[in-house]
Motif scaffolding. Structure first.
Motif, PDB file in Angstrom:
ATOM      1  N   LEU A  20       3.090 -30.096   1.780  1.00 41.89           N
ATOM      2  CA  LEU A  20       3.838 -31.842   1.244  1.00 41.89           C
ATOM      3  C   LEU A  20       2.523 -32.318   0.441  1.00 41.89           C
ATOM      4  O   LEU A  20       3.443 -32.779  -0.405  1.00 41.89           O
ATOM      5  CB  LEU A  20       4.851 -32.221   1.758  1.00 41.89           C
ATOM      6  CG  LEU A  20       6.095 -31.402   2.479  1.00 41.89           C
ATOM      7  CD1 LEU A  20       6.705 -31.910   4.097  1.00 41.89           C
ATOM      8  CD2 LEU A  20       6.755 -31.345   1.959  1.00 41.89           C
ATOM      9  N   ASP A  21       1.654 -32.678   1.711  1.00 40.20           N
ATOM     10  CA  ASP A  21       1.073 -33.222   0.530  1.00 40.20           C
ATOM     11  C   ASP A  21       0.170 -32.771   0.102  1.00 40.20           C
ATOM     12  O   ASP A  21       0.038 -33.251  -1.190  1.00 40.20           O
ATOM     13  CB  ASP A  21      -0.267 -33.758   2.207  1.00 40.20           C
ATOM     14  CG  ASP A  21      -0.296 -34.983   2.960  1.00 40.20           C
ATOM     15  OD1 ASP A  21       0.897 -35.461   3.437  1.00 40.20           O
ATOM     16  OD2 ASP A  21      -0.532 -34.348   4.087  1.00 40.20           O
ATOM     17  N   GLN A  22       0.006 -31.588  -0.966  1.00 44.43           N
ATOM     18  CA  GLN A  22      -0.459 -30.976  -1.625  1.00 44.43           C
ATOM     19  C   GLN A  22       0.449 -31.350  -2.904  1.00 44.43           C
ATOM     20  O   GLN A  22      -0.109 -31.547  -3.782  1.00 44.43           O
ATOM     21  CB  GLN A  22      -1.087 -29.670  -1.187  1.00 44.43           C
ATOM     22  CG  GLN A  22      -1.628 -29.159  -2.604  1.00 44.43           C
ATOM     23  CD  GLN A  22      -1.632 -27.561  -2.990  1.00 44.43           C
ATOM     24  OE1 GLN A  22      -1.038 -26.990  -1.512  1.00 44.43           O
ATOM     25  NE2 GLN A  22      -1.987 -26.642  -3.572  1.00 44.43           N
ATOM     26  N   LYS A  23       1.623 -31.240  -2.412  1.00 45.28           N
ATOM     27  CA  LYS A  23       2.694 -30.995  -3.841  1.00 45.28           C
ATOM     28  C   LYS A  23       1.993 -32.780  -4.038  1.00 45.28           C
ATOM     29  O   LYS A  23       2.553 -33.567  -5.415  1.00 45.28           O
ATOM     30  CB  LYS A  23       3.740 -31.376  -3.364  1.00 45.28           C
ATOM     31  CG  LYS A  23       3.728 -29.709  -3.093  1.00 45.28           C
ATOM     32  CD  LYS A  23       4.449 -29.147  -4.310  1.00 45.28           C
ATOM     33  CE  LYS A  23       5.547 -27.720  -4.592  1.00 45.28           C
ATOM     34  NZ  LYS A  23       5.411 -27.073  -6.298  1.00 45.28           N
ATOM     35  N   LYS A  28       0.890 -37.271  -8.350  1.00 44.80           N
ATOM     36  CA  LYS A  28       0.153 -38.233  -8.571  1.00 44.80           C
ATOM     37  C   LYS A  28      -0.293 -37.875  -9.651  1.00 44.80           C
ATOM     38  O   LYS A  28      -0.724 -39.368 -10.075  1.00 44.80           O
ATOM     39  CB  LYS A  28      -0.595 -38.778  -7.192  1.00 44.80           C
ATOM     40  CG  LYS A  28       0.680 -39.399  -6.140  1.00 44.80           C
ATOM     41  CD  LYS A  28      -0.604 -40.068  -5.259  1.00 44.80           C
ATOM     42  CE  LYS A  28       0.576 -40.766  -4.010  1.00 44.80           C
ATOM     43  NZ  LYS A  28      -0.232 -41.446  -2.953  1.00 44.80           N
ATOM     44  N   ARG A  29      -1.311 -36.956  -9.463  1.00 43.54           N
ATOM     45  CA  ARG A  29      -2.367 -36.279 -10.579  1.00 43.54           C
ATOM     46  C   ARG A  29      -1.310 -36.493 -12.502  1.00 43.54           C
ATOM     47  O   ARG A  29      -2.050 -36.663 -12.954  1.00 43.54           O
ATOM     48  CB  ARG A  29      -2.910 -35.621  -9.440  1.00 43.54           C
ATOM     49  CG  ARG A  29      -3.667 -35.173 -11.207  1.00 43.54           C
ATOM     50  CD  ARG A  29      -4.718 -33.912 -11.148  1.00 43.54           C
ATOM     51  NE  ARG A  29      -3.995 -32.707 -11.476  1.00 43.54           N
ATOM     52  CZ  ARG A  29      -4.384 -31.321 -11.091  1.00 43.54           C
ATOM     53  NH1 ARG A  29      -4.770 -31.801  -9.563  1.00 43.54           N
ATOM     54  NH2 ARG A  29      -3.172 -30.436 -11.464  1.00 43.54           N
ATOM     55  N   SER A 105      -5.660 -24.106  -8.178  1.00 45.49           N
ATOM     56  CA  SER A 105      -6.374 -23.309  -7.221  1.00 45.49           C
ATOM     57  C   SER A 105      -7.252 -24.913  -7.288  1.00 45.49           C
ATOM     58  O   SER A 105      -7.762 -24.425  -5.668  1.00 45.49           O
ATOM     59  CB  SER A 105      -7.551 -21.912  -6.654  1.00 45.49           C
ATOM     60  OG  SER A 105      -8.759 -22.418  -8.303  1.00 45.49           O
ATOM     61  N   LYS A 106      -7.776 -25.619  -7.722  1.00 38.69           N
ATOM     62  CA  LYS A 106      -8.473 -26.513  -7.290  1.00 38.69           C
ATOM     63  C   LYS A 106      -7.758 -27.684  -6.851  1.00 38.69           C
ATOM     64  O   LYS A 106      -8.319 -28.893  -7.022  1.00 38.69           O
ATOM     65  CB  LYS A 106      -9.397 -26.786  -8.783  1.00 38.69           C
ATOM     66  CG  LYS A 106      -8.192 -28.058  -9.850  1.00 38.69           C
ATOM     67  CD  LYS A 106      -9.105 -27.777 -10.895  1.00 38.69           C
ATOM     68  CE  LYS A 106      -8.215 -28.402 -12.611  1.00 38.69           C
ATOM     69  NZ  LYS A 106      -8.719 -28.612 -13.729  1.00 38.69           N
ATOM     70  N   ALA A 107      -6.419 -27.738  -6.267  1.00 42.82           N
ATOM     71  CA  ALA A 107      -5.917 -28.804  -6.057  1.00 42.82           C
ATOM     72  C   ALA A 107      -6.209 -29.941  -4.961  1.00 42.82           C
ATOM     73  O   ALA A 107      -6.406 -29.029  -4.200  1.00 42.82           O
ATOM     74  CB  ALA A 107      -4.212 -28.140  -5.773  1.00 42.82           C
TER      75      ALA A 107
END
Length: 107
Positions: A20-23, A28-29, A105-107
Motif C-alpha cells: 500500500l505504501d508503494q502504491k 503521488k509521483r 522496478s524503480k518505484a
C-alpha cells in the motif's frame, strides 16, 4: 456445519502495508508529474491567449467597446484553467496506464 471466516479471504487482508505504501508513492509521483505538465500547459495557454485578446481590444472597435478588463481577464484565466486541468488529467492517466502495463522496478 463449520463456519468459514469470510473476512480472512478479503483482498484487504491480503495486501501488505509495504504494498500500500508503494502504491501511494506511485500515485503521488503520477499526480506530481500531472501538476508539472498542467502548469507548463497553463503558462503556454496564458501567453497564447493573452496576446490575441489584448491585441484585439486595441485594434477592433467591437472588442474595445464590449470587452472591459474583467472580460479580458476572464477569457485568459478560463483558457489557462482549462489547459491546466486537461493536461494534468491526461498526464496522470497516461502515466498510470503506461505503468500498469509495464510496472517499473524503480518505484
Amino acid at each position: 456445519m463449520a463456519k468459514r471466516n469470510v473476512a480472512a479471504n478479503s483482498p484487504v487482508e491480503r495486501t501488505s502495508l509495504a504494498y500500500l505504501d508503494q502504491k501511494l508513492a506511485m500515485a503521488k509521483r503520477y499526480s506530481h508529474e500531472g501538476v508539472k505538465a498542467g502548469a507548463k500547459a497553463a503558462v503556454v495557454a496564458t501567453i497564447a491567449t493573452a496576446i490575441p485578446t489584448l491585441a484585439s481590444v486595441r485594434m477592433l472597435p467591437w472588442a474595445r467597446a464590449n470587452l472591459n478588463h474583467t472580460a479580458q481577464a476572464l477569457i485568459i484565466s478560463t483558457v489557462a484553467g482549462a489547459a491546466y486541468f486537461i493536461v494534468a488529467d491526461k498526464t496522470v492517466l497516461k502515466t498510470a496506464r503506461n505503468n500498469s502495463f509495464n510496472p517499473s522496478s524503480k518505484a
